[in-house]
Design an enzyme around this catalytic site. Structure first.
Site, PDB file in Angstrom:
ATOM      1  N   LYS B 211       0.806  -1.417   0.203  1.00  0.00           N
ATOM      2  CA  LYS B 211      -0.128  -0.285  -0.066  1.00  0.00           C
ATOM      3  C   LYS B 211       0.917   0.866  -0.549  1.00  0.00           C
ATOM      4  O   LYS B 211       0.750   2.218  -1.107  1.00  0.00           O
ATOM      5  CB  LYS B 211      -1.076  -0.362   0.912  1.00  0.00           C
ATOM      6  N   GLU B 217      10.627  -5.135   3.135  1.00  0.00           N
ATOM      7  CA  GLU B 217      10.747  -7.035   3.317  1.00  0.00           C
ATOM      8  C   GLU B 217      10.649  -6.889   0.955  1.00  0.00           C
ATOM      9  O   GLU B 217      10.988  -7.487  -0.206  1.00  0.00           O
ATOM     10  CB  GLU B 217       9.848  -8.016   3.012  1.00  0.00           C
ATOM     11  N   GLY B 268      -4.108  -2.943   5.417  1.00  0.00           N
ATOM     12  CA  GLY B 268      -3.634  -4.302   4.652  1.00  0.00           C
ATOM     13  C   GLY B 268      -4.541  -5.429   5.575  1.00  0.00           C
ATOM     14  O   GLY B 268      -4.531  -6.397   4.556  1.00  0.00           O
ATOM     15  N   ARG B 269      -5.118  -5.683   6.685  1.00  0.00           N
ATOM     16  CA  ARG B 269      -5.464  -7.150   6.765  1.00  0.00           C
ATOM     17  C   ARG B 269      -6.748  -6.773   6.444  1.00  0.00           C
ATOM     18  O   ARG B 269      -7.471  -7.993   6.760  1.00  0.00           O
ATOM     19  CB  ARG B 269      -5.176  -7.227   8.609  1.00  0.00           C
ATOM     20  N   GLU B 355      -3.899  -7.473  15.082  1.00  0.00           N
ATOM     21  CA  GLU B 355      -3.364  -6.403  14.749  1.00  0.00           C
ATOM     22  C   GLU B 355      -4.008  -5.531  14.927  1.00  0.00           C
ATOM     23  O   GLU B 355      -3.771  -3.842  15.260  1.00  0.00           O
ATOM     24  CB  GLU B 355      -2.915  -6.947  13.521  1.00  0.00           C
ATOM     25  N   HIS B 386      -5.002 -34.926  16.547  1.00  0.00           N
ATOM     26  CA  HIS B 386      -3.598 -35.921  16.965  1.00  0.00           C
ATOM     27  C   HIS B 386      -2.653 -34.836  17.225  1.00  0.00           C
ATOM     28  O   HIS B 386      -1.125 -35.647  17.040  1.00  0.00           O
ATOM     29  CB  HIS B 386      -3.675 -36.205  15.788  1.00  0.00           C
ATOM     30  N   LYS B 501      10.617  -1.774  13.651  1.00  0.00           N
ATOM     31  CA  LYS B 501      11.116  -1.122  12.575  1.00  0.00           C
ATOM     32  C   LYS B 501      12.369  -0.262  12.503  1.00  0.00           C
ATOM     33  O   LYS B 501      13.369  -0.101  11.855  1.00  0.00           O
ATOM     34  CB  LYS B 501      10.901  -0.156  11.294  1.00  0.00           C
TER      35      LYS B 501
END
Lengths: 526, 526
Positions: B211, B217, B268-269, B355, B386, B501
């Site tokens: 965005k 990254e 973003g999410r 978040e 399991h 950051k």
């Protein structure tokens, strides 16, 4: 041996009464530098366990030492590897470490030396894998196999899958990827169906893995696969093998290429070192690579004998976890590997830890009045930073963290941007997170305040290779074992999975009433 | 609008004071059958939300209704979809629902009708995808593209990836898989390197998604990919596209095939419904399939307007979650889809929830005195059974559970063993687990005692298809929104990611001291 509850120990009372470390202060400035330099323990294969960012100091370490001594933690480990009946609920020995090396006395069962039994299985698997790789063993058309598919669930799936993913790329670039491995686990038919669509069946070996030989999911998927093999015009006997216990209905199936054995003294979640991990990993990477994983684990197992908590990373990690669980009351731990290759390692640790120590009674069946095993979850960094770290930094619930990092990437393929490589960025991020979580930051705007006091540890290694992976696996197995001893629980049974099985069978027999009938109808099962 | 803290409401006091439901008793026998029949709410696209196994009764539902009214939850939702500045910290509107439909008034920004803006982007993406699929847009050699690779992290990765995996197999068997999709997210160089090795680069389109256009990254991996494109002898301009905001440095890059836009009003999410999910999913499945996902979400968004908690699953699910978090004090929720296709859906919800609601201050920046968002984690059933269910059944920490199940598999490929199909076994297991968790079981042997009282809900659908997936996505987004309103927090910013950051940049500039220098040295960053 003196098996007593945590809240019956004197050292636990001392631990509760002791002043807590202010982590923000402790990790600031020179004090922080000193802690990072001193609060570290060498592990197997060059790994280092750093606990500088945990809420401990020299006095607390002394109390944790007293707790380790009072609970006889390393003596109980000795009892375990010497073949004591440590899994009391099921009256069984606990022998997964014996797959990796002889730590103590010879251990026998029904006249069989168990170390020899495990080595024999390793050798049989190695021989089988070598034949597959060198073309001595071929399919019905005389062609080489190129794929191995593990059919198993829980411990027959998560550990072997996590280890395979951890080394797949390393194996690819070092020429050690002999066969691609795939995994079928879920009883959801979409799982088997989707995996099978992508498998070159005529060149695949399917390994059916179930210790008991009665796991519903695995038997169902075995049939699924058999049908697919036949539909591909192939012979089942040329495409299937089994890993099971010698007494299981799956053992020695003449329809199969071969059967390899584990035994009742290795729990599913501890079985990656046994034939359960051995068959698929030896086929995928070659038996030498699997042996290197075991060697790494064996090195860590030996270090776990040391009664000094300042020199035994498995032991101290366990004790700090108990301190966080029972004094601070933290209900969970996040496992955060800064390595994409370890993407499924947290899922394996989730089973390992939660199935082992999610217990409400002690080893004598008496109800406990304190918390036991935490919830374990995790995702690789830096991905997690862009996901749930917001809550870890600024949420109302403190979550202790367990980082893992490596100095070198596996593939050595990198790019430099703004003066640094991706590997440097990755490592810089994990270093930054540890300090940010511990020290926090003040701000005029309360929305930008970080309270700090978030404890974490990190295990650092040079590179994720078979040896370091084995040491890492053993570290967590031993940590869970020491925590179980500290809580005085049996980490080696799993009675909690039974009720669901019983009720599921009632549903499948269409023998339901009450709420169970209601849900069955909602799901249109019949 | 009346924005007040949870602990300033009268209904929260009532809730705390009210008798708690004994779930073991309530879910037994006829009472259980009645609850399963009555405590359910229709959701969008034929989904049903069943809360019979939650610790509520009619009186508690009345109090939850009072809480919803007192906190004006549906009015605040109305305020949000009508373009109110609900993201106060960043002074922004919150418009992800507007990607899916017009719920209220027209919303404008800088003279632009935002619904028209989102539809325009959808149409531009559809046109682009159609050209790729029908061969109007070809690579430098005049060949068709066959793969799409998303380069993004966090919200630009988890949601789109989870949705792609959820429909990949359905698309395969229904002829809707137009292009295979892959994802590169981590700054770990092993991630990009390993994905690229398996991509047919000359026939791939890489979508760079950020965005802000400044995500470290993603920019790093963009360069990684550009190098790989060049190394494959291809032209970057024939293989890359962008999804970003119009004002970002990535926007309108003339080197790219095209750029598609989102805006600052979609976090973003929450961006799966925007161009962030739209580009990759439209390329993978075709724009019609992406439109069907949006339609499913839109249907759920409409149902979320209903102020009656007994008719609004998103609202009630939110309120029960608050009840569990703030009255029972449960620190986490497990999301357990009985569908292998939803294997990464819990990871998306983990970001979405943690978040959004992992906050310690209210929307005015005042520190809160109560717990906010829970930890979210999960794995698909039956695999989880399991693995970690032992702790859920018999551990000392109660974990509320959110199950999801479907009556039909996606692929329709199944096998019958012992009289039932795999799909029946799958459904039988989830039905059994809900009842086992709620009612428990007594036993003479304390190690075989199940205390019950473990609350869960289940969302049941006919089949996981684009519409039901969209409704499921919107359900959780709306649940998180309503919880944020109830806690009086801003669910739409994420200040908690900033400190890490800043410190990572200090490390990369080799400008460290104290603990940060110590960790940098341990990791041999320089």
């Amino acid at each position: 041996m003196n098996w007593k509850n945590l809240d019956a120990t004197e050292s636990f009372e001392l631990l509760k009464a002791h002043d807590r470390v202010d982590l923000s202060t402790a990790m600031a400035g020179e004090s922080g530098a000193k802690r990072v330099a001193e609060y570290r323990i060498p592990m197997g294969c060059g790994l280092v366990y750093s606990y500088a960012a945990k809420q401990v100091d020299d006095e607390i370490l002394d109390i944790l030492q007293a707790l380790a001594d009072e609970q006889q933690l390393t003596q109980k480990y000795e009892e375990l590897y010497n073949g004591g009946i440590v899994n009391t609920g099921e009256s069984r020995m606990v022998l997964h470490q014996l797959c990796r090396g002889q730590l103590g006395k010879d251990v026998f069962h029904n006249g069989v030396n168990k170390r020899e039994f495990f080595v024999t299985q390793q050798n049989r698997i190695a021989e089988f894998a070598n034949k597959v790789h060198n073309g001595e063993l071929l399919n019905e058309k005389g062609e080489k196999y190129n794929t191995v598919v593990q059919i198993g669930i829980g411990g027959s799936d998560l550990g072997p899958r996590a280890l395979y993913i951890a080394l797949e790329n390393w194996a690819r670039v070092t020429g050690n990827l002999k066969m691609e491995a795939k995994f079928i686990s879920n009883v959801d038919p979409d799982d088997a169906s989707a995996v099978l669509e992508k498998v070159d069946i005529p060149h695949a070996i399917f390994i059916v893995v179930s210790k008991s030989g009665t796991t519903l999911e695995t038997l169902t998927n075995e049939t699924f696969v058999k049908n697919a093999i036949k539909a591909a015009g192939c012979e089942v006997s040329k495409h299937m093998a089994a890993v099971t216990s010698e007494t299981s209905p799956l053992a020695g199936n003449p329809e199969y290429l071969d059967s390899f054995y584990m035994d009742d003294f290795i729990g599913g979640r501890y079985s990656s070192s046994s034939a359960v991990g051995g068959a698929v990993l030896s086929l995928a990477f070659g038996p030498e690579i699997f042996a290197r994983i075991l060697n790494g684990a064996a090195e860590e197992d030996k270090l776990a004998k040391n009664p000094n908590v300042r020199e035994n990373a498995d032991l101290l990690d366990a004790l700090i976890g108990v301190y966080e669980r029972n004094v601070f009351g933290y209900p969970m731990t996040a496992v955060l590997p800064y390595s994409q290759a370890l993407s499924r390692f947290p899922a394996h640790l989730q089973q390992l830890d939660m199935e082992s120590n999610g217990k409400h009674v002690n080893r004598f069946g008496e109800k406990l009045n304190y918390q036991t095993g935490p919830i374990i979850y995790g995702e690789p960094g830096t991905n997690g930073q862009h996901s749930f770290y917001q809550l870890l930094h600024q949420g109302t619930q403190i979550v202790p963290m367990q980082f893992v990092g490596f100095r070198k990437s596996q593939r050595g393929d990198d790019v430099e941007i703004q003066g640094t490589t991706s590997q440097q960025k990755l490592s810089a991020n994990v270093a930054a997170q540890i300090v940010a979580f511990a020290t926090g930051k003040n701000d005029e705007n309360p929305n930008k305040v970080f309270e700090g006091q978030r404890p974490s540890s990190i295990i650092v290694g040079d590179q994720l290779i078979p040896e370091t992976l084995g040491a890492l696996l053993a570290h967590f197995e031993n940590k869970v074992m020491f925590q179980g001893f500290t809580w005085n629980i049996n980490s080696f049974d799993q009675e909690g999975v039974q009720l669901g099985k019983v009720l599921a069978n009632k549903v499948l027999a269409n023998d339901t009433d009450g709420a169970l009938a209601g849900y069955s109808e909602m799901l249109s099962i019949f």
